[in-house]
Design a protein around this motif. Structure first.
Motif, PDB file in Angstrom:
ATOM      1  N   ILE A   5       0.866  -1.183   0.000  1.00  0.00           N
ATOM      2  CA  ILE A   5       0.000   0.000   0.000  1.00  0.00           C
ATOM      3  C   ILE A   5       0.897   1.225   0.000  1.00  0.00           C
ATOM      4  CG2 ILE A   5      -1.751   1.282   1.284  1.00  0.00           C
ATOM      5  CD1 ILE A   5      -2.532  -1.437   2.585  1.00  0.00           C
ATOM      6  N   GLN A   6       0.616   2.173  -0.901  1.00  0.00           N
ATOM      7  CA  GLN A   6       1.425   3.392  -0.990  1.00  0.00           C
ATOM      8  C   GLN A   6       0.548   4.629  -1.207  1.00  0.00           C
ATOM      9  OE1 GLN A   6       5.044   2.916  -3.661  1.00  0.00           O
ATOM     10  NE2 GLN A   6       3.787   1.169  -4.278  1.00  0.00           N
ATOM     11  N   PHE A   7       0.916   5.720  -0.533  1.00  0.00           N
ATOM     12  CA  PHE A   7       0.385   7.043  -0.836  1.00  0.00           C
ATOM     13  C   PHE A   7       1.410   7.787  -1.691  1.00  0.00           C
ATOM     14  CE2 PHE A   7      -1.828   6.244   3.225  1.00  0.00           C
ATOM     15  CZ  PHE A   7      -3.119   6.566   2.879  1.00  0.00           C
ATOM     16  N   PHE A   8       2.689   7.520  -1.406  1.00  0.00           N
ATOM     17  CA  PHE A   8       3.817   8.133  -2.097  1.00  0.00           C
ATOM     18  C   PHE A   8       4.656   7.025  -2.723  1.00  0.00           C
ATOM     19  CE2 PHE A   8       2.580  11.408   0.822  1.00  0.00           C
ATOM     20  CZ  PHE A   8       2.890  12.604   0.180  1.00  0.00           C
ATOM     21  N   ALA A   9       5.211   7.283  -3.897  1.00  0.00           N
ATOM     22  CA  ALA A   9       6.006   6.288  -4.615  1.00  0.00           C
ATOM     23  C   ALA A   9       7.159   5.793  -3.750  1.00  0.00           C
ATOM     24  CB  ALA A   9       6.545   6.898  -5.901  1.00  0.00           C
ATOM     25  N   TYR A  12       6.174   2.415   1.487  1.00  0.00           N
ATOM     26  CA  TYR A  12       5.201   1.356   1.740  1.00  0.00           C
ATOM     27  C   TYR A  12       4.619   1.484   3.140  1.00  0.00           C
ATOM     28  CZ  TYR A  12       7.252  -0.351  -2.502  1.00  0.00           C
ATOM     29  OH  TYR A  12       7.695  -0.435  -3.803  1.00  0.00           O
ATOM     30  N   GLU A  13       3.302   1.622   3.190  1.00  0.00           N
ATOM     31  CA  GLU A  13       2.593   1.812   4.457  1.00  0.00           C
ATOM     32  C   GLU A  13       2.180   0.467   5.041  1.00  0.00           C
ATOM     33  OE1 GLU A  13       2.747   4.658   5.667  1.00  0.00           O
ATOM     34  OE2 GLU A  13       2.964   5.980   3.935  1.00  0.00           O
ATOM     35  N   GLU A  14       2.009   0.443   6.363  1.00  0.00           N
ATOM     36  CA  GLU A  14       1.564  -0.762   7.054  1.00  0.00           C
ATOM     37  C   GLU A  14       0.143  -0.562   7.548  1.00  0.00           C
ATOM     38  OE1 GLU A  14       4.297  -2.142  10.052  1.00  0.00           O
ATOM     39  OE2 GLU A  14       6.010  -1.589   8.786  1.00  0.00           O
ATOM     40  N   VAL A  32     -12.812   1.097   5.008  1.00  0.00           N
ATOM     41  CA  VAL A  32     -12.079   2.036   5.848  1.00  0.00           C
ATOM     42  C   VAL A  32     -10.766   1.364   6.236  1.00  0.00           C
ATOM     43  CG1 VAL A  32     -12.043   3.420   7.957  1.00  0.00           C
ATOM     44  CG2 VAL A  32     -14.209   3.040   6.749  1.00  0.00           C
ATOM     45  N   MET A  33      -9.664   1.911   5.750  1.00  0.00           N
ATOM     46  CA  MET A  33      -8.339   1.396   6.079  1.00  0.00           C
ATOM     47  C   MET A  33      -7.756   2.256   7.182  1.00  0.00           C
ATOM     48  SD  MET A  33      -6.661   0.500   2.427  1.00  0.00           S
ATOM     49  CE  MET A  33      -7.015  -1.072   1.676  1.00  0.00           C
ATOM     50  N   THR A  34      -7.252   1.613   8.226  1.00  0.00           N
ATOM     51  CA  THR A  34      -6.676   2.338   9.360  1.00  0.00           C
ATOM     52  C   THR A  34      -5.176   2.071   9.417  1.00  0.00           C
ATOM     53  OG1 THR A  34      -8.750   2.114  10.577  1.00  0.00           O
ATOM     54  CG2 THR A  34      -6.797   2.677  11.854  1.00  0.00           C
ATOM     55  N   PHE A  35      -4.426   3.149   9.593  1.00  0.00           N
ATOM     56  CA  PHE A  35      -2.978   3.077   9.706  1.00  0.00           C
ATOM     57  C   PHE A  35      -2.583   3.690  11.048  1.00  0.00           C
ATOM     58  CE2 PHE A  35      -4.217   3.524   5.318  1.00  0.00           C
ATOM     59  CZ  PHE A  35      -3.467   2.568   4.657  1.00  0.00           C
ATOM     60  N   SER A  36      -1.806   2.948  11.859  1.00  0.00           N
ATOM     61  CA  SER A  36      -1.335   3.487  13.143  1.00  0.00           C
ATOM     62  C   SER A  36      -0.248   4.530  12.929  1.00  0.00           C
ATOM     63  CB  SER A  36      -0.775   2.369  14.032  1.00  0.00           C
ATOM     64  OG  SER A  36      -1.799   1.469  14.362  1.00  0.00           O
ATOM     65  N   LYS A  37       0.441   4.395  11.818  1.00  0.00           N
ATOM     66  CA  LYS A  37       1.543   5.300  11.494  1.00  0.00           C
ATOM     67  C   LYS A  37       1.583   5.455   9.983  1.00  0.00           C
ATOM     68  CE  LYS A  37       6.524   5.631  11.900  1.00  0.00           C
ATOM     69  NZ  LYS A  37       7.763   4.951  12.201  1.00  0.00           N
ATOM     70  N   ILE A  38       1.919   6.634   9.518  1.00  0.00           N
ATOM     71  CA  ILE A  38       2.083   6.879   8.088  1.00  0.00           C
ATOM     72  C   ILE A  38       3.557   7.174   7.832  1.00  0.00           C
ATOM     73  CG2 ILE A  38       1.494   8.406   6.152  1.00  0.00           C
ATOM     74  CD1 ILE A  38      -0.817   6.701   6.863  1.00  0.00           C
ATOM     75  N   LYS A  39       4.227   6.243   7.176  1.00  0.00           N
ATOM     76  CA  LYS A  39       5.659   6.390   6.911  1.00  0.00           C
ATOM     77  C   LYS A  39       5.950   7.586   6.011  1.00  0.00           C
ATOM     78  CE  LYS A  39       6.652   1.500   7.441  1.00  0.00           C
ATOM     79  NZ  LYS A  39       7.094   0.282   6.753  1.00  0.00           N
ATOM     80  N   ALA A  40       4.996   7.926   5.142  1.00  0.00           N
ATOM     81  CA  ALA A  40       5.187   9.054   4.230  1.00  0.00           C
ATOM     82  C   ALA A  40       5.357  10.372   4.994  1.00  0.00           C
ATOM     83  CB  ALA A  40       4.017   9.160   3.260  1.00  0.00           C
TER      84      ALA A  40
END
Length: 119
Positions: A5-9, A12-14, A32-40
């Motif tokens: 899963i990616q928002f930015f090229a 990779y998000e978890e 609804v996708m939930t992310f505890s942290k956004i690496k981007a």
């Protein structure tokens, strides 16, 4: 190929959680996708990487590009400035698109040790 899963090229998000819903009024299926942290958001990733302007889900079948209907940043902590989670929501109208999303989610869950639970 491991599902990603990616928002930015290249960032990779978890995924932490997924909620599958159906709007009672319209019958529309909602993911609804939930992310505890956004690496981007870490460091300078959001300044140095190409933003897709969508959520890109990739697996062995190829890419799925989804434009979220909403992205909610939820903060908490003592000062209220600690990012707790990010919820990314999108609707899926067509049956074949729903089936494709579900295949991706099953592959992602299997590759990342996630399980399915009904409420």
């Amino acid at each position: 190929m491991s599902p990603s899963i990616q928002f930015f090229a290249g960032v990779y998000e978890e995924l932490s959680d997924v909620s599958l819903r159906r709007e009672t009024r319209t019958g529309m299926r909602i993911v609804v996708m939930t992310f505890s942290k956004i690496k981007a958001l870490d460091g300078i990733n959001s300044f140095t990487k190409k933003f897709f302007n969508s959520l890109v889900l990739t697996d062995e079948e190829g890419e799925i590009k989804v434009i979220p209907s909403s992205t909610q940043f939820i903060f908490g902590g003592d000062e209220g400035d600690e990012l707790k989670k990010v919820e990314c929501k999108f609707a899926v109208e067509q049956d074949d698109h729903w089936e494709r999303i579900m295949r991706f989610l099953h592959r992602y869950a299997e590759a990342n040790g996630m399980g399915y639970q009904e409420n």
